[in-house]
Enzyme design. Structure first.
Site, short mmCIF file in Angstrom:
data_model
loop_
_atom_site.label_atom_id
_atom_site.label_comp_id
_atom_site.label_asym_id
_atom_site.label_seq_id
_atom_site.Cartn_x
_atom_site.Cartn_y
_atom_site.Cartn_z
N GLY A 297 0.80 -1.10 0.21
CA GLY A 297 0.14 0.11 0.09
C GLY A 297 0.93 1.22 -0.19
O GLY A 297 1.89 1.11 -0.37
N SER A 298 0.33 2.37 0.51
CA SER A 298 0.94 3.49 0.31
C SER A 298 2.21 3.80 1.40
O SER A 298 2.08 3.10 2.52
CB SER A 298 0.03 4.65 0.50
OG SER A 298 -0.51 4.51 2.05
N THR A 299 3.12 4.68 1.08
CA THR A 299 4.25 4.71 2.05
C THR A 299 3.69 5.28 3.38
O THR A 299 4.22 4.86 4.45
CB THR A 299 5.24 5.52 1.40
OG1 THR A 299 5.70 4.97 0.25
CG2 THR A 299 6.23 5.75 2.49
N GLY B 180 2.22 2.46 5.27
CA GLY B 180 3.50 1.70 5.56
C GLY B 180 4.27 2.04 6.72
O GLY B 180 4.86 1.36 7.44
N CYS C 65 2.26 0.47 -8.63
CA CYS C 65 3.38 1.17 -7.51
C CYS C 65 4.64 1.32 -8.24
O CYS C 65 5.21 2.25 -7.74
CB CYS C 65 3.26 0.43 -6.46
SG CYS C 65 3.65 -1.36 -6.64
N GLU D 295 4.16 10.39 -5.61
CA GLU D 295 3.39 9.58 -6.18
C GLU D 295 2.04 9.76 -6.47
O GLU D 295 1.10 10.17 -5.39
CB GLU D 295 3.12 8.26 -5.46
CG GLU D 295 2.71 6.99 -6.08
CD GLU D 295 2.83 5.77 -5.21
OE1 GLU D 295 2.89 4.76 -5.88
OE2 GLU D 295 2.47 5.73 -3.95
#
Length: 484
Positions: free
Chosen positions: A230-232, A235, A286, A384
């Protein structure tokens, strides 16, 4: 209409603790296409407890790798029977073009289960090593790490589920899966296939919900490992929780990868490759190379070629095999992408293609968009976007191109485009990233995949992907002769 009124827990369909539901909306028609139950914390408790019991059960714990492999192969057979339906279901939920969904979401999970079944059967659980001091041997034993919390996103839900589920099962772990709210129906369809395949009760459990349920699962005292894609930002939060708990975690996070077009690249070939390496799944992938680095003296030529590619792509119904670009997953995601397009315009970049919405009455569509003359310091080059927006950035020489590619907080994918593959390989070695392709980019299930820097921790796929689900024990065995 796909309607579920139960979750899959402990080998049966389990009525949730609460009466709330998640409504799944088509990004193409904006109509309701399904409902599933919304799990409560009590449901997560039940799922984790079921996974813990299964981990200790004779039906799972006491069978060997070859028998586990047979179960995985039965699971693969069941998924293969409805591969086309599962692919279409993904397209209906997230807008993925069916030309991508068929191999990635339909066939992909089947292949991964068969790969890890073979790997499990071929991987010894113990090996004997001679001690360095010459006094006996050490038995190194592989054991399953335990109960795994697998949290997957909406962009490739079936494939990314199997990135985690297949190696975890092959290693002998049990799993609690939490899919994204946008793609919950396909997760329950996968659970139904597992049930038909005869997975022992509790080996796979599926709970639904948003960020609150995900965080509760990640921090649950009965979980031994977390695997997240998933997204940073999310994360980082998961990493903080797991760090505090000293809990193993695999994080496959965001990216802002670079495509370096070398001065000898054939543009026709390059552009054909960028159609997938830069715009796959409506830009909602991604590892995409959304920063396109062009030699300064070829910059305008590259911009024109990439803009021509974007303009030629068919935007439409994702279930139509002729569609290249479908809708974004949600209205919120479209608003996010459109905000970045506005930022690009405000920053003075040249809008070479797209920039708006296609002429469609319904659906969360955005035209494939290309900006030229972009500075690597601009937000559209650094953040992103997760949509079909490309930024062409000029560079002076190869050293400058590598420096620009590495000037990013991310490091997940990348490509090099050149007529000299060995030259491309030399440049690829210099780029700070977890994976990179020369003249194409496509994941290899037999090789590790993951990121560096803010793109994540750990690796999935390949033997390394299964190794992440083992814990190692060294047993020092005295009084034994060293093997010759």
């Amino acid at each position: 209409m796909h309607k579920y009124d139960a979750l899959y827990i402990d080998g049966q369909w389990h009525r949730p603790a609460g009466g709330q539901t998640i409504t799944v909306i088509s990004p193409t028609s904006e109509d309701e296409i399904g409902t599933v139950p919304l799990a409560q914390q009590a449901d997560v408790d039940s799922a984790v407890a079921a996974a813990a019991r299964a981990l200790r059960s004779p039906e799972w714990r006491e069978i060997g790798p070859e028998d586990r492999a047979k179960i995985l192969l039965r699971f693969a057979e069941e998924l293969e029977k409805n591969a086309a339906d599962r692919a279409a279901l993904t397209s209906m939920q997230n807008g993925m073009p069916i030309m991508i969904a068929a191999p990635a979401e339909g066939a992909g999970p089947v292949g991964l289960l068969r790969y890890y079944a073979a790997l499990a059967a071929a991987t010894p659980l113990e090996e004997r090593r001679p001690r360095l001091d010459g006094r006996g041997v050490t038995v190194v034993r592989r054991a399953p790490v335990g109960v795994v919390a697998a949290i997957v996103p909406w962009n490739f839900p079936q494939a990314l589920t199997m990135f985690k589920l297949a190696p975890a099962l092959a290693a002998g772990c049990t799993v609690v899966l939490k899919p994204s709210p946008e793609t919950t129906v396909d997760a329950l369809e996968l659970a139904a296939a597992a049930d038909r395949a005869g997975l022992p009760a509790g080996v796979l459990n599926v709970v639904t919900g948003g960020a609150d349920i995900g965080e509760y699962l990640v921090a649950h005292p009965g979980v031994h490992k977390v695997a997240f894609t998933g997204s940073t930002p999310v994360g980082r939060r998961i990493g903080e929780i797991c760090g505090r708990l000293l809990r193993p975690v695999t994080l496959e996070l965001g990216g802002k990868s670079a495509a370096i077009v070398l001065d000898d690249a054939d543009l026709a070939t390059t552009v054909q490759g960028l159609a997938t390496s830069a715009l796959l799944n409506n830009g909602q992938t991604c590892y995409l190379t959304t920063r396109i680095l062009a030699p300064r003296d070829r910059h305008d030529e590259v911009v024109d070629a990439v803009a021509g590619l974007a303009a030629a792509l068919t935007v439409g119904d994702p279930l139509d095999p002729a569609t290249h670009i479908g809708p974004l997953v949600s209205s919120r995601q479209r608003e996010r992408v459109e905000s970045y397009i506005a930022l690009g315009k405000d920053a003075g970049a040249t809008l070479a293609a797209g920039g708006g919405r296609p002429d469609r009455d319904r659906g969360w569509f955005v035209q494939p968009t290309v900006f030229g003359g972009v500075s690597n310091d601009s937000r559209i080059a650094r953040e992103e976007i997760f949509g079909p927006v490309l930024a062409v950035i000029p560079y002076d020489d190869v050293d400058d191109a590598v420096a620009i590619a590495n000037d990013s907080e991310y490091g997940l994918g990348g490509t090099i485009w050149t007529s000299d593959a060995e030259k491309g390989l030399d440049v690829a070695r210099r780029v700070e990233t977890g994976s990179i392709g020369v003249n194409f980019y496509e994941l290899d299930a037999g090789a590790p995949f993951g990121g560096v820097k803010s793109s994540g921790l750990g690796r999935e796929l390949g033997p390394e992907g299964m190794a992440a689900y083992f814990q190692l024990k060294s047993i020092y065995l005295g009084g034994q002769e060293n093997p010759s």
